[in-house]
Write an enzyme that holds these catalytic residues in place. Structure first.
Site, PDB file in Angstrom:
ATOM      1  N   TYR A 203      -8.977 -11.131  -6.918  1.00 42.56           N
ATOM      2  CA  TYR A 203      -8.028 -11.174  -8.030  1.00 42.56           C
ATOM      3  C   TYR A 203      -8.167 -12.428  -8.875  1.00 42.56           C
ATOM      4  CZ  TYR A 203      -6.035  -7.277  -5.509  1.00 42.56           C
ATOM      5  OH  TYR A 203      -5.873  -6.073  -4.877  1.00 42.56           O
TER       6      TYR A 203
ATOM      7  N   ARG B 274      -0.738  -2.127  -6.875  1.00 47.23           N
ATOM      8  CA  ARG B 274      -0.959  -3.238  -5.940  1.00 47.23           C
ATOM      9  C   ARG B 274      -1.827  -4.311  -6.606  1.00 47.23           C
ATOM     10  NH1 ARG B 274      -1.021  -4.527  -0.365  1.00 47.23           N
ATOM     11  NH2 ARG B 274      -3.027  -5.181   0.509  1.00 47.23           N
TER      12      ARG B 274
ATOM     13  N   ARG C 209       0.867  -1.172   0.000  1.00 49.27           N
ATOM     14  CA  ARG C 209       0.000   0.000   0.000  1.00 49.27           C
ATOM     15  C   ARG C 209       0.906   1.224   0.000  1.00 49.27           C
ATOM     16  NH1 ARG C 209      -1.892  -3.582   4.036  1.00 49.27           N
ATOM     17  NH2 ARG C 209      -3.969  -4.440   3.617  1.00 49.27           N
TER      18      ARG C 209
ATOM     19  N   LYS D 258      -1.761  -2.615   8.114  1.00 50.87           N
ATOM     20  CA  LYS D 258      -2.957  -2.232   8.855  1.00 50.87           C
ATOM     21  C   LYS D 258      -3.007  -2.965  10.196  1.00 50.87           C
ATOM     22  CE  LYS D 258      -6.081  -0.982   5.062  1.00 50.87           C
ATOM     23  NZ  LYS D 258      -7.380  -1.279   4.407  1.00 50.87           N
TER      24      LYS D 258
ATOM     25  N   HIS E  44      -3.148   2.323  -6.007  1.00 46.03           N
ATOM     26  CA  HIS E  44      -3.591   0.967  -5.713  1.00 46.03           C
ATOM     27  C   HIS E  44      -3.612   0.091  -6.969  1.00 46.03           C
ATOM     28  CE1 HIS E  44      -4.512  -0.144  -1.661  1.00 46.03           C
ATOM     29  NE2 HIS E  44      -5.431  -1.005  -2.038  1.00 46.03           N
TER      30      HIS E  44
ATOM     31  N   HIS F 241      -3.428  -9.243   3.606  1.00 40.85           N
ATOM     32  CA  HIS F 241      -4.879  -9.336   3.768  1.00 40.85           C
ATOM     33  C   HIS F 241      -5.220 -10.228   4.954  1.00 40.85           C
ATOM     34  CE1 HIS F 241      -5.835  -8.287  -0.713  1.00 40.85           C
ATOM     35  NE2 HIS F 241      -5.684  -7.216   0.031  1.00 40.85           N
TER      36      HIS F 241
END
Length: 290
Positions: free
Chosen positions: A271, A239, A144, A168, A236, A262
């Site tokens: 994806y 990414r 990110r 995150k 993004h 994730h």
């Protein structure tokens, strides 16, 4: 209420471990909710479930996307939980059903488009080595942009060719990078030593300070304009490109999940739809009876 919002902002950043971007979005949601309360002559401490349903209708009337409405409900649910940490009062947003998320296929660049991006890094700019490194790292690691600009020199292991990334929720992960990114990094570091001010951030702006997310977006937009490919790029997309290209070349979903940081496999699963579409388009363009 200003003091409560101020405390909530610190709570999101330091206790929940939210990114500054998410923190800003949550605070904006709470401030908009405060304006709604004033307009409807409602009080935050007497706000009930039926009022929350009315607010949901208000959000839909603004023609917001379902994902935006869902985030705003999450923001207010978290805010009420924060206000009532030591109490067992009913959270008016707890029973509110989140709208189903909009389904979309992540946008990505094809390999030949990525090659054009690298070719269009402006060699005439004094900081072109930094700009190339930004492209190389985003494409090589799937970071990110907030993670990229937070990288410190001590987070890089050149010998092992890995990065230590703080993602995150303040969760650390180790992400490998390849030879192209390594060469670009070594090419950039003398420039950084020449211009960097007193900090250990990896990426610097033209004043020697730490490069921001907005700065990265500006750099990428400048590169994409030079290619003439599309009118808009968001960081993004790189990414998305990282994940899509890995899956297209046979990487397993669990590995890509770990590399992206994730929490849920379902997030990474988006994806697979992209790769299926890629296969479909290849089939339609190549098979004589398609």
């Amino acid at each position: 209420m200003d003091k409560a919002i101020e405390d909530f902002s610190r709570y999101l950043l330091y206790e929940k471990g939210f990114s500054p971007h998410t923190q800003t979005a949550y605070i904006q949601d709470v401030l908009q909710f405060e304006q709604y309360l004033k307009a409807q002559h409602l009080q935050i401490d007497t706000f009930q479930y039926r009022d929350a349903r009315g607010y949901l209708v208000h959000l839909y009337n603004q023609q917001l996307t379902r994902s935006t409405v869902s985030r705003k409900i999450s923001s207010l649910k978290t805010f009420y939980r924060f206000l009532r940490l030591d109490q067992e009062e009913m959270n008016p947003f707890d029973s509110l059903i989140h709208p189903k998320q909009d389904k979309y296929l992540p946008q990505f660049f094809y390999e030949e488009e990525m090659a054009r991006l690298f070719a269009e890094v402006d060699q005439g700019k004094p900081f072109h080595k930094r700009d190339r490194l930004i492209l190389e790292l985003l494409y090589a690691t799937g970071l990110r942009v907030s993670e990229l600009v937070s990288l410190k020199l001590t987070d890089i292991d050149e010998e092992m060719m890995v990065l230590k990334v703080l993602g995150k929720g303040n969760k650390e992960r180790i992400v490998p990078f390849g030879q192209f990114a390594l060469e670009s990094l070594r090419d950039y570091l003398p420039l950084r030593r020449q211009y960097a001010k007193d900090h250990d951030g990896l990426l610097i702006n033209q004043q020697g300070g730490i490069l921001t997310v907005r700065g990265v977006r500006y750099i990428l937009t400048d590169i994409i304009k030079r290619t003439g490919q599309v009118s808009h790029i968001h960081p993004h997309m790189l990414r998305h490109t990282f994940a899509t290209h890995l899956l297209n070349e046979g990487a397993d979903l669990r590995t890509v999940q770990d590399l992206l940081g994730h929490v849920n496999l379902s997030t990474t699963g988006r994806y697979t739809h992209v790769t299926k579409e890629h296969l479909r388009q290849t089939y339609l363009s190549a098979h004589p009876r398609a």
